[in-house]
Design a protein around this motif. Structure first.
Motif, PDB file in Angstrom:
ATOM      1  N   PHE A   1       0.780  -1.317   0.013  1.00 40.86           N
ATOM      2  CA  PHE A   1      -0.160  -0.024  -0.083  1.00 40.86           C
ATOM      3  C   PHE A   1       1.039   1.367   0.016  1.00 40.86           C
ATOM      4  CE2 PHE A   1      -2.551   3.139   2.103  1.00 40.86           C
ATOM      5  CZ  PHE A   1      -3.593   3.229   1.314  1.00 40.86           C
ATOM      6  N   GLY A   2       2.000   1.149   0.801  1.00 34.63           N
ATOM      7  CA  GLY A   2       2.795   2.189   0.639  1.00 34.63           C
ATOM      8  C   GLY A   2       3.695   2.406  -0.267  1.00 34.63           C
ATOM      9  N   VAL A   3       3.924   1.576  -1.229  1.00 37.94           N
ATOM     10  CA  VAL A   3       4.527   1.546  -2.547  1.00 37.94           C
ATOM     11  C   VAL A   3       3.674   2.210  -3.316  1.00 37.94           C
ATOM     12  CG1 VAL A   3       5.511   0.082  -4.491  1.00 37.94           C
ATOM     13  CG2 VAL A   3       6.126  -0.345  -1.992  1.00 37.94           C
ATOM     14  N   LEU A   4       2.221   1.857  -3.324  1.00 37.17           N
ATOM     15  CA  LEU A   4       1.390   2.273  -4.407  1.00 37.17           C
ATOM     16  C   LEU A   4       1.023   3.884  -4.424  1.00 37.17           C
ATOM     17  CD1 LEU A   4      -0.230   1.283  -6.539  1.00 37.17           C
ATOM     18  CD2 LEU A   4      -2.241   1.089  -5.040  1.00 37.17           C
ATOM     19  N   VAL A   5       0.963   4.216  -2.959  1.00 35.41           N
ATOM     20  CA  VAL A   5       0.926   5.864  -2.565  1.00 35.41           C
ATOM     21  C   VAL A   5       2.019   6.446  -2.956  1.00 35.41           C
ATOM     22  CG1 VAL A   5       0.948   7.327  -0.663  1.00 35.41           C
ATOM     23  CG2 VAL A   5      -0.509   5.279  -0.693  1.00 35.41           C
ATOM     24  N   PHE A   6       3.329   5.954  -2.803  1.00 32.26           N
ATOM     25  CA  PHE A   6       4.363   6.599  -3.335  1.00 32.26           C
ATOM     26  C   PHE A   6       4.301   6.634  -4.911  1.00 32.26           C
ATOM     27  CE2 PHE A   6       8.829   6.125  -5.174  1.00 32.26           C
ATOM     28  CZ  PHE A   6       9.357   7.188  -4.473  1.00 32.26           C
ATOM     29  N   ALA A   7       3.857   5.738  -5.673  1.00 33.70           N
ATOM     30  CA  ALA A   7       4.107   5.747  -7.012  1.00 33.70           C
ATOM     31  C   ALA A   7       2.748   6.675  -7.520  1.00 33.70           C
ATOM     32  CB  ALA A   7       3.543   4.439  -7.535  1.00 33.70           C
ATOM     33  N   TYR A   8       1.950   6.820  -6.709  1.00 33.98           N
ATOM     34  CA  TYR A   8       0.824   8.086  -7.312  1.00 33.98           C
ATOM     35  C   TYR A   8       1.429   9.264  -6.903  1.00 33.98           C
ATOM     36  CZ  TYR A   8      -3.296  10.797  -6.746  1.00 33.98           C
ATOM     37  OH  TYR A   8      -4.238  11.787  -6.968  1.00 33.98           O
ATOM     38  N   LEU A   9       2.022   9.565  -5.921  1.00 34.19           N
ATOM     39  CA  LEU A   9       2.310  10.600  -5.572  1.00 34.19           C
ATOM     40  C   LEU A   9       3.633  11.205  -6.683  1.00 34.19           C
ATOM     41  CD1 LEU A   9       2.861  10.549  -1.621  1.00 34.19           C
ATOM     42  CD2 LEU A   9       1.046  11.688  -3.009  1.00 34.19           C
ATOM     43  N   TRP A  10       4.572  10.114  -6.789  1.00 35.92           N
ATOM     44  CA  TRP A  10       5.693  10.703  -7.868  1.00 35.92           C
ATOM     45  C   TRP A  10       5.254  11.074  -8.994  1.00 35.92           C
ATOM     46  CZ3 TRP A  10       7.459   7.773 -12.205  1.00 35.92           C
ATOM     47  CH2 TRP A  10       8.714   8.121 -12.466  1.00 35.92           C
ATOM     48  N   LYS A  11       4.107  10.490  -9.559  1.00 36.59           N
ATOM     49  CA  LYS A  11       3.735  10.552 -10.884  1.00 36.59           C
ATOM     50  C   LYS A  11       2.885  11.790 -11.206  1.00 36.59           C
ATOM     51  CE  LYS A  11       1.689   8.102 -14.851  1.00 36.59           C
ATOM     52  NZ  LYS A  11       1.183   7.132 -15.524  1.00 36.59           N
ATOM     53  N   ASN A  12       1.916  12.265 -10.122  1.00 37.34           N
ATOM     54  CA  ASN A  12       1.446  13.126 -10.274  1.00 37.34           C
ATOM     55  C   ASN A  12       1.447  14.657  -9.479  1.00 37.34           C
ATOM     56  OD1 ASN A  12      -1.415  12.089 -11.256  1.00 37.34           O
ATOM     57  ND2 ASN A  12      -0.727  10.636  -9.939  1.00 37.34           N
ATOM     58  N   PHE A  13       2.825  14.542  -8.714  1.00 34.02           N
ATOM     59  CA  PHE A  13       3.089  15.604  -7.978  1.00 34.02           C
ATOM     60  C   PHE A  13       3.266  16.923  -8.786  1.00 34.02           C
ATOM     61  CE2 PHE A  13       7.180  18.074  -6.930  1.00 34.02           C
ATOM     62  CZ  PHE A  13       6.817  18.545  -5.788  1.00 34.02           C
ATOM     63  N   GLY A  14       4.209  16.452 -10.012  1.00 33.75           N
ATOM     64  CA  GLY A  14       4.564  17.610 -10.914  1.00 33.75           C
ATOM     65  C   GLY A  14       3.372  18.376 -11.661  1.00 33.75           C
ATOM     66  N   TYR A  15       2.557  17.496 -11.674  1.00 32.03           N
ATOM     67  CA  TYR A  15       1.141  17.982 -12.729  1.00 32.03           C
ATOM     68  C   TYR A  15       0.462  18.774 -11.592  1.00 32.03           C
ATOM     69  CZ  TYR A  15      -3.242  18.023 -15.180  1.00 32.03           C
ATOM     70  OH  TYR A  15      -4.514  18.192 -15.735  1.00 32.03           O
ATOM     71  N   ASP A  16       0.131  18.535 -10.363  1.00 34.50           N
ATOM     72  CA  ASP A  16      -0.514  19.368  -9.380  1.00 34.50           C
ATOM     73  C   ASP A  16       0.291  20.448  -9.133  1.00 34.50           C
ATOM     74  OD1 ASP A  16      -2.333  17.271  -9.318  1.00 34.50           O
ATOM     75  OD2 ASP A  16      -2.619  17.244  -7.194  1.00 34.50           O
TER      76      ASP A  16
END
Length: 286
Positions: free
Chosen positions: A152-167
């Protein structure tokens, strides 16, 4: 007296919109209505069953697990993403001349294909991967990052890593639009940085906040691609999302339950967005 617009002028905008409206109707609205219709019928015989499919979905243990995990993922990821991206965008406003370089670098994850990202996560988070090799240097026990609760932590990290720049880019667009004279006037009046942030920055960012939150919510459902490619159709329970459930129902031809679940999910997201819009519009009026 208001001048009446000629019919020819009124019809011109609709002529330009017609191709898009036709395409959206064929690809979105008509399939959506068909899904709504199928949710009230039995998949095999086409018999009308009313709300029986919805009751079956709500009583399904797999649906409860997937819905709980999806809700947990959204409640954890969305606030984290909004706060972190806003904090970094505030820091970047101090580098107005060179923050374009930062924006480009932070948007790189969105340009990387999903398959490449999955290979990267496997290399890093595999039980025999780079992360465990690094922690082994400190005498720590290797962790199965993909096959345990840590997934679950890995999935959260993957989401934050990919969408951080866009936001972050969305926040920057809102920050740049704020009139600097407001900050200068507040500073002359003796307002500190915290007060300027709460009284000037946040109120002016409310429209951007709504857009960023909605887009982040919608993007959170796209993380299924990474989870599916990394762990398959039946991953560790903590990352078993609604998309996994719908995918498995589709494979088992449980179309009636899949349609009922999809309608409930779409209705929940729609109500959530409408409530958020109502709360923000009320704050703007106040």
């Amino acid at each position: 007296m208001r001048k009446e617009v000629p019919f020819r002028e009124r019809i011109v905008p609709w002529l330009f919109l017609a191709p898009s409206l036709i395409f959206v109707s064929i690809m979105v609205f008509i399939p959506l209505l068909d899904v709504l219709r199928r949710s009230f019928f039995h998949a095999a015989g086409g018999r009308f069953v009313g709300f029986q499919n919805y009751l079956a979905v709500l009583d399904n243990s797999a649906f409860k697990l997937a819905a709980g995990n999806t809700l947990k993922f959204v409640l954890v990821c969305i606030p984290l993403l909004l706060v972190i991206s806003l904090a970094v965008s505030l820091l970047l406003t101090a580098f107005r001349e060179s923050h374009g370089i930062f924006k480009t670098s932070f948007l790189v994850p969105m340009a990387i294909p999903v398959a490449s990202i999955v290979l990267l996560w496997r290399v890093i988070f595999h039980k025999n991967g780079l992360l465990n090799a690094f922690t082994a240097l400190w005498g720590l026990v290797p962790v199965d990052w993909i096959g345990s609760k840590a997934a679950f932590g890995v999935l959260v990290f993957a989401y934050l890593w990919k969408n951080f720049g866009y936001d972050m880019v969305l926040w920057l667009s809102g920050l740049v639009a704020i009139n600097p004279a407001l900050y200068e006037a507040a500073q002359i009046d003796g307002a500190g940085s915290i007060r300027r942030f709460t009284q000037i920055t946040l109120p002016n960012l409310m429209p951007v906040f709504f857009t960023t939150t909605v887009l982040s919510l919608l993007n959170s459902f796209k993380v299924f691609r990474e989870a599916y490619l990394i762990a398959g159709s039946y991953p560790e329970e903590s990352i078993y999302m609604l998309q996994h459930l719908f995918n498995n129902w589709y494979g088992n031809l449980d179309v009636d339950k899949m349609c009922a679940g999809a309608v409930m999910m779409a209705l929940f997201v729609f109500i959530l967005i409408m409530l958020l819009q109502k709360v923000l519009s009320r704050e703007e009026k106040e």
